[in-house]
Scaffold this motif. Structure first.
Motif, PDB file in Angstrom:
ATOM      1  N   ASP A   1       0.830  -1.217   0.000  1.00 26.43           N
ATOM      2  CA  ASP A   1       0.000   0.000   0.000  1.00 26.43           C
ATOM      3  C   ASP A   1       0.859   1.259   0.000  1.00 26.43           C
ATOM      4  O   ASP A   1       0.569   2.222  -0.720  1.00 26.43           O
ATOM      5  CB  ASP A   1      -0.939   0.004   1.206  1.00 26.43           C
ATOM      6  N   GLU A   2       1.909   1.243   0.794  1.00 27.03           N
ATOM      7  CA  GLU A   2       2.820   2.394   0.865  1.00 27.03           C
ATOM      8  C   GLU A   2       3.504   2.632  -0.481  1.00 27.03           C
ATOM      9  O   GLU A   2       3.596   3.768  -0.958  1.00 27.03           O
ATOM     10  CB  GLU A   2       3.872   2.141   1.950  1.00 27.03           C
TER      11      GLU A   2
ATOM     12  N   ARG B   1       1.783   6.544  -7.016  1.00 28.99           N
ATOM     13  CA  ARG B   1       0.669   7.368  -7.517  1.00 28.99           C
ATOM     14  C   ARG B   1       0.892   8.845  -7.273  1.00 28.99           C
ATOM     15  O   ARG B   1       0.384   9.682  -8.010  1.00 28.99           O
ATOM     16  CB  ARG B   1      -0.636   6.925  -6.877  1.00 28.99           C
ATOM     17  N   SER B   2       1.649   9.174  -6.242  1.00 26.87           N
ATOM     18  CA  SER B   2       1.881  10.594  -5.933  1.00 26.87           C
ATOM     19  C   SER B   2       2.950  11.210  -6.821  1.00 26.87           C
ATOM     20  O   SER B   2       3.091  12.429  -6.861  1.00 26.87           O
ATOM     21  CB  SER B   2       2.263  10.765  -4.461  1.00 26.87           C
TER      22      SER B   2
ATOM     23  N   VAL C   1       2.449   1.667  -3.474  1.00 25.36           N
ATOM     24  CA  VAL C   1       1.445   2.110  -4.463  1.00 25.36           C
ATOM     25  C   VAL C   1       1.118   3.586  -4.269  1.00 25.36           C
ATOM     26  O   VAL C   1       1.048   4.363  -5.233  1.00 25.36           O
ATOM     27  CB  VAL C   1       0.165   1.239  -4.380  1.00 25.36           C
ATOM     28  N   SER C   2       0.946   4.001  -3.030  1.00 25.23           N
ATOM     29  CA  SER C   2       0.667   5.420  -2.735  1.00 25.23           C
ATOM     30  C   SER C   2       1.804   6.311  -3.202  1.00 25.23           C
ATOM     31  O   SER C   2       1.580   7.373  -3.786  1.00 25.23           O
ATOM     32  CB  SER C   2       0.438   5.613  -1.236  1.00 25.23           C
ATOM     33  N   ALA C   3       3.037   5.878  -2.943  1.00 21.99           N
ATOM     34  CA  ALA C   3       4.212   6.658  -3.368  1.00 21.99           C
ATOM     35  C   ALA C   3       4.274   6.756  -4.886  1.00 21.99           C
ATOM     36  O   ALA C   3       4.559   7.816  -5.441  1.00 21.99           O
ATOM     37  CB  ALA C   3       5.477   6.036  -2.810  1.00 21.99           C
TER      38      ALA C   3
END
Length: 80
Positions: free
Chosen positions: A71-72, A78-79, A74-76
Motif C-alpha cells: 500500500d505504501e 501514484r503521488s 502504491v501510494s508513493a
C-alpha cells in the motif's frame, strides 16, 4: 527522438531457431519481427526473475506487514 538500438550476436540451438522462425512465419511475421520477439522474451524473463527474487526476499514477511508495504509503495508511485 528514436530509441538507440544495440546489435546482439547470439547462438541458439538450430531446433530452437527453426521452431521460432516457423512460429513467426505461420503468423505472417517478417524477419524484423524476430528481434522484437527476442526483446519481448528477454523483458518477460527479466520480470519473471525479478518477481521470483522479490517473492523469496519477502517469503518470511507477515501478510499484514506485506500488505502495508505494498500500500505504501502504491501510494508513493501514484503521488509521483
Amino acid at each position: 527522438m528514436g530509441e538507440e538500438i544495440t546489435r546482439w550476436s547470439v547462438n541458439v540451438d538450430s531446433r530452437t531457431d527453426i521452431d521460432l522462425r516457423t512460429y513467426l512465419a505461420q503468423r505472417g511475421m517478417k524477419k524484423g519481427d524476430l528481434s522484437k520477439f527476442i526483446e519481448d522474451a528477454v523483458k518477460w524473463r527479466l520480470l519473471d526473475l525479478t518477481m521470483a527474487e522479490t517473492r523469496e526476499a519477502f517469503a518470511d514477511t507477515d501478510a499484514t506487514e506485506l500488505d502495508a508495504l505494498i500500500d505504501e509503495a502504491v501510494s508513493a508511485a501514484r503521488s509521483n
